[in-house]
Design an enzyme around this catalytic site. Structure first.
Site, PDB file in Angstrom:
ATOM      1  CG  ASP A  60      40.689  38.070 -11.031  1.00 13.92           C
ATOM      2  OD1 ASP A  60      40.857  37.724 -12.225  1.00 13.92           O
ATOM      3  OD2 ASP A  60      40.346  37.274 -10.139  1.00 13.92           O
ATOM      4  CB  CYS A  80      40.533  37.728 -17.568  1.00 11.80           C
ATOM      5  SG  CYS A  80      41.896  38.341 -18.586  1.00 11.80           S
ATOM      6  CG  HIS A 120      39.063  41.322 -20.045  1.00  6.41           C
ATOM      7  ND1 HIS A 120      39.405  40.936 -18.766  1.00  6.41           N
ATOM      8  CD2 HIS A 120      37.752  40.987 -20.201  1.00  6.41           C
ATOM      9  CE1 HIS A 120      38.345  40.403 -18.179  1.00  6.41           C
ATOM     10  NE2 HIS A 120      37.339  40.418 -19.025  1.00  6.41           N
TER      11      HIS A 120
END
Length: 231
Positions: free
Chosen positions: A97, A100, A206
């Protein structure tokens, strides 16, 4: 004159209250970290031995680069997955979101990704209070960078990782999808690390929290409701 004195007094009182609150927050964080360190230091040491033979490239704090295209991102993810399997590491999947990095750090520090707001707050405070240590790596006005990094959903970068390492006296061990290296160690600048934090980094995309295979927490993460009241 009286009005000026009142305003000055109010400002001074506000500053003192803020400073006192920050100090209280530091004590709360230190207490929680001490509790977690007692329960997890052995496991962290085991992870370190798995990659002890790997050379770590020197860490240079930097802002995020360009997000790779779909093909490159897919290849990067496959490379990372293969490395994790080779070294017996498993990811705790972190919500993507925009928070991370801070969620993954919160999981490693507090065993609860939901404390990401507190980690972000502390990291930004470190960036603000030690400006000279970081501003040379920021390719924009530093005040604008701080304002941007305060926002929930703003992606953390390698500068915030360095600030987290410095603030939490942590060696951050990053297993990456980079072609030229799979492992980066981020060390605190002015003191020896007292803990290790293990993250995977799908380059420019990520962060996840890392555990030894079979050691990934299951069930609800630990919750310390009184912590929420402190921040």
């Amino acid at each position: 004159m009286t009005e000026n004195f009142v305003n000055a007094s109010t400002s001074s009182s506000s500053s003192l209250n803020s400073s006192s609150h920050d100090t209280d927050d530091d004590h709360v964080i230190a207490t929680i970290l001490a509790e977690e360190e007692c329960s997890s230091s052995t496991d962290r040491g085991k992870l370190g031995k798995r990659l002890s033979h790997l050379d770590s490239i020197p860490h240079t704090p930097r802002v995020n680069g360009e997000i790779p295209d779909v093909n490159d991102a897919t290849l990067d993810h496959e490379r990372l997955s293969g490395r994790l399997a080779t070294y017996g590491l498993t990811e705790l999947q972190i919500e993507g979101d925009g928070n991370c990095q801070f969620r993954a750090l919160a999981d490693q520090l507090f065993r609860n990704p939901d404390y990401h707001k507190h980690v972000r707050k502390v990291v930004v405070k470190q960036l603000k209070h030690s400006r000279k240590s970081y501003e040379g790596y920021v390719p924009m006005k530093y005040r604008s960078y701080l304002k941007q990094m305060k926002k929930l959903g703003e992606w953390g970068d390698h500068i915030t990782l360095q600030a987290a390492a410095d603030r939490f006296a942590a060696k951050i061990c990053l297993v990456t999808s980079f072609r030229d290296t799979c492992y980066i160690e981020i060390l605190p600048k002015d003191r020896s690390p007292s803990r290790e934090l293990w993250l995977s980094y799908w380059s420019e995309v990520h962060y996840n929290s890392l555990y030894g295979t079979g050691d990934v927490p299951t069930g609800e993460p630990k919750k310390k409701h009184w912590l929420f009241k402190r921040f």
